[in-house]
Write a protein that holds these residues in place. Structure first.
Motif, PDB file in Angstrom:
ATOM      1  N   PHE A   1       8.682 -15.834  -8.571  1.00  0.00           N
ATOM      2  CA  PHE A   1       8.829 -15.430  -7.177  1.00  0.00           C
ATOM      3  C   PHE A   1       7.908 -14.266  -6.807  1.00  0.00           C
ATOM      4  N   TYR A   2       7.577 -13.401  -7.777  1.00  0.00           N
ATOM      5  CA  TYR A   2       6.785 -12.209  -7.458  1.00  0.00           C
ATOM      6  C   TYR A   2       5.421 -12.560  -6.852  1.00  0.00           C
ATOM      7  N   PRO A   3       4.605 -13.373  -7.512  1.00  0.00           N
ATOM      8  CA  PRO A   3       3.304 -13.703  -6.899  1.00  0.00           C
ATOM      9  C   PRO A   3       3.441 -14.533  -5.627  1.00  0.00           C
ATOM     10  N   ILE A   4       4.484 -15.380  -5.540  1.00  0.00           N
ATOM     11  CA  ILE A   4       4.692 -16.170  -4.319  1.00  0.00           C
ATOM     12  C   ILE A   4       4.890 -15.249  -3.122  1.00  0.00           C
ATOM     13  N   MET A   5       5.770 -14.258  -3.261  1.00  0.00           N
ATOM     14  CA  MET A   5       6.068 -13.341  -2.167  1.00  0.00           C
ATOM     15  C   MET A   5       4.857 -12.488  -1.813  1.00  0.00           C
ATOM     16  N   LYS A   6       4.130 -12.058  -2.814  1.00  0.00           N
ATOM     17  CA  LYS A   6       2.982 -11.183  -2.561  1.00  0.00           C
ATOM     18  C   LYS A   6       1.822 -11.941  -1.909  1.00  0.00           C
ATOM     19  N   VAL A   7       1.518 -13.120  -2.426  1.00  0.00           N
ATOM     20  CA  VAL A   7       0.409 -13.912  -1.871  1.00  0.00           C
ATOM     21  C   VAL A   7       0.730 -14.351  -0.444  1.00  0.00           C
ATOM     22  N   ALA A   8       1.974 -14.750  -0.205  1.00  0.00           N
ATOM     23  CA  ALA A   8       2.374 -15.245   1.120  1.00  0.00           C
ATOM     24  C   ALA A   8       2.343 -14.157   2.188  1.00  0.00           C
ATOM     25  N   THR A   9       2.385 -12.909   1.779  1.00  0.00           N
ATOM     26  CA  THR A   9       2.384 -11.791   2.735  1.00  0.00           C
ATOM     27  C   THR A   9       1.074 -11.006   2.686  1.00  0.00           C
ATOM     28  N   GLY A  10       0.064 -11.584   2.045  1.00  0.00           N
ATOM     29  CA  GLY A  10      -1.236 -10.941   2.001  1.00  0.00           C
ATOM     30  C   GLY A  10      -1.327  -9.747   1.069  1.00  0.00           C
ATOM     31  N   LYS A  11      -0.411  -9.656   0.113  1.00  0.00           N
ATOM     32  CA  LYS A  11      -0.411  -8.530  -0.823  1.00  0.00           C
ATOM     33  C   LYS A  11      -0.793  -8.986  -2.233  1.00  0.00           C
ATOM     34  N   HIS A  12      -1.699  -9.970  -2.305  1.00  0.00           N
ATOM     35  CA  HIS A  12      -2.069 -10.535  -3.596  1.00  0.00           C
ATOM     36  C   HIS A  12      -2.705  -9.512  -4.528  1.00  0.00           C
ATOM     37  N   LYS A  13      -3.268  -8.455  -3.963  1.00  0.00           N
ATOM     38  CA  LYS A  13      -3.892  -7.421  -4.798  1.00  0.00           C
ATOM     39  C   LYS A  13      -2.854  -6.643  -5.612  1.00  0.00           C
ATOM     40  N   ASP A  14      -1.569  -6.749  -5.208  1.00  0.00           N
ATOM     41  CA  ASP A  14      -0.511  -6.056  -5.945  1.00  0.00           C
ATOM     42  C   ASP A  14      -0.126  -6.780  -7.232  1.00  0.00           C
ATOM     43  N   VAL A  15      -0.650  -7.998  -7.390  1.00  0.00           N
ATOM     44  CA  VAL A  15      -0.255  -8.829  -8.533  1.00  0.00           C
ATOM     45  C   VAL A  15      -1.315  -8.765  -9.623  1.00  0.00           C
TER      46      VAL A  15
END
Length: 474
Positions: free
Chosen positions: A440-454
């Motif tokens: 769920f972590y990368p799904i939530m981050k990528v979907a909200t434009g926060k992929h750099k946090d992963v």
């Protein structure tokens, strides 16, 4: 004169090995601290074999609730597991003292033992011999990632909120196991689960144990868990639950042969005919879970107590942390050889630190007391599961306290953390909870434009865990 000379030699020997004066302590303080740590965590000697027997680690091969009546005294395999617990704890704790010179006790972890029994054996269907092989491999992996820079990369990759959620989820999972084994939570066809009956003496005894243990701990009584287990066991005698037949206070240690080096690597690889890829993903999942949970558990314990024990170096790093982690990894491989599960640095070590323990002498004393416990197997064997179940519940309370550190204000952090915590007890699997959180972590981050946090490692783990759910039977 000879006595004075002898005492002087002993003092200089302890000083040269443990650097007592440098750490502003003395032999008397360290010995007292070692006793305090042992008394505080001795409950694990009672709890661990009781959990392992449900994995099928008994002479009859019974699993789950069918193994509930088996005792350490009468079953040679369960008794062998108790011996393995004592030997592993002694070796790991003494090694921590002599090699890392730190006042920490090392023993098979309760959360990891629960994962071994209820997730790996009962849910995934591995035999305990195959699970021990996985523990051994995780120990080797942990050694590898400790002596290289991989350890730091894994620590940096896993989001902080997921680390905390894993601890909290395991706490909730352990508490559920305790409530179930104590007949407080029972199966209910209509509502899935239900509350136990007060007409059941086993439910009543478990409730007495929980209340007693909680009150003693709230009053900061030293050795509260061990003391409450003993009292609950005694209360169970007139209730017909504690069996005191053939009791003896001292007995020769059982033969560790039934569980010693009982690895089944072939069965681990060919588990249930899932094919090479399926087996590889399954093994990776199990081994990684053992390694990651142990890694963060040990780091968390060291970080949480370092400040109190004045073990912070000038550069801000924890004193001898790498040695402590390597000790824990080596202990895990030894633990698997003796038929027990992944070791952890026990947070109960803080009790000894509070008594003034500052060096490895504290650990050496604790380790020697574990060796003495080898001769108490018969006495330990009479302890019913209703007396040890409260310890699981209370440990769950302690582990759940970490949840308050999770940032629930950020929904992209809250959702993965929630699923990590919730899936563990609801699916009866620690591994499923960790996998759900990492997916769920990368799904939530990528979907909200926060992929750099992963971190890239999280993407890799997420894909592996997705394959695990797709390829392996649940």
């Amino acid at each position: 004169m000879n006595n004075i000379y002898s005492n002087s030699n002993k003092k200089s020997l302890f000083e040269s090995i443990f650097k007592l004066s440098q750490n502003k302590t003395d032999v008397k303080t360290e010995v007292l601290a070692g006793f305090t740590t042992f008394v505080t965590m001795a409950y694990a000697l009672l709890v661990i074999p009781n959990i392992l027997k449900f994995s099928g680690m008994n002479s009859l091969g019974l699993m789950g609730d069918k193994a509930a009546t088996l005792s350490t005294v009468n079953d040679p395999v369960v008794a062998a597991a108790f011996v393995g617990m004592c030997i592993t704890s002694a070796i790991g704790t003494i090694l921590m003292g002599l090699y890392a010179n730190l006042p920490f006790a090392v023993a098979p972890g309760i959360g990891l033992t629960a994962f071994f029994t209820y997730s790996v054996c009962l849910t995934l269907g591995y035999t305990w011999q195959q699970a021990l092989a996985a523990v051994f491999l995780s120990g080797l992996l942990f050694i590898l990632i400790t002596v290289t820079s991989i350890r730091e990369k894994i620590v940096e990759a896993l989001p902080e909120n997921l680390k905390i959620a894993i601890t909290g989820g395991i706490g909730l999972f352990i508490a559920l196991i305790g409530l179930k084994s104590g007949s407080i939570v029972i199966a209910n066809p209509s509502t899935l689960v239900g509350f136990g009956s007060f007409t059941n003496p086993r439910t009543v005894l478990t409730l007495i144990g929980i209340i007693l243990m909680a009150v003693l701990m709230a009053r900061n009584i030293k050795g509260a868990m061990l003391l409450s287990i003993i009292i609950t066991t005694i209360i169970g005698i007139p209730m017909g639950i504690t069996n005191i037949k053939d009791i003896s206070f001292l007995s020769m240690p059982a033969n560790p042969g039934p569980v010693f080096m009982a690895f089944d690597f072939k069965g681990l690889i060919n588990h249930e005919g899932t094919g090479f890829l399926g087996a590889l993903v399954s093994i990776l999942m199990v081994v990684l879970t053992f390694s990651l949970v142990d890694l963060f558990d040990t780091i968390g314990t060291l970080v949480g107590t370092a400040q109190k024990a004045n073990m912070i170096e000038e550069d801000g790093k924890i004193k001898n942390m790498k040695k402590a982690l390597l000790t824990d990894a080596i202990s895990t491989t030894i633990s698997a050889m003796f038929g027990t599960t992944t070791t952890a640095t026990y947070v109960e070590s803080t009790a000894g630190i509070a008594e003034g323990g500052r060096t490895g002498l504290t650990s050496v004393v604790t380790g020697l007391l574990f060796l003495i416990s080898l001769f108490l197997g018969s006495l330990v064997g009479i302890v019913p599961s209703e007396a040890t179940a409260p310890a699981l519940v209370i440990v769950g309370v302690l582990m759940m306290s970490s949840v308050k550190e999770i940032n629930f204000d950020d929904f992209t952090e809250a959702v993965p953390a929630f699923f990590t915590i919730a899936i563990m007890p609801f699916s009866y699997s620690i591994a499923n909870g960790i996998a759900a959180g990492i997916i769920f972590y990368p799904i939530m981050k990528v979907a909200t434009g926060k992929h750099k946090d992963v971190h890239p490692i999280i993407y890799i783990l997420a894909v592996l865990f997705v394959f695990r759910f797709l390829l392996l039977p649940q």
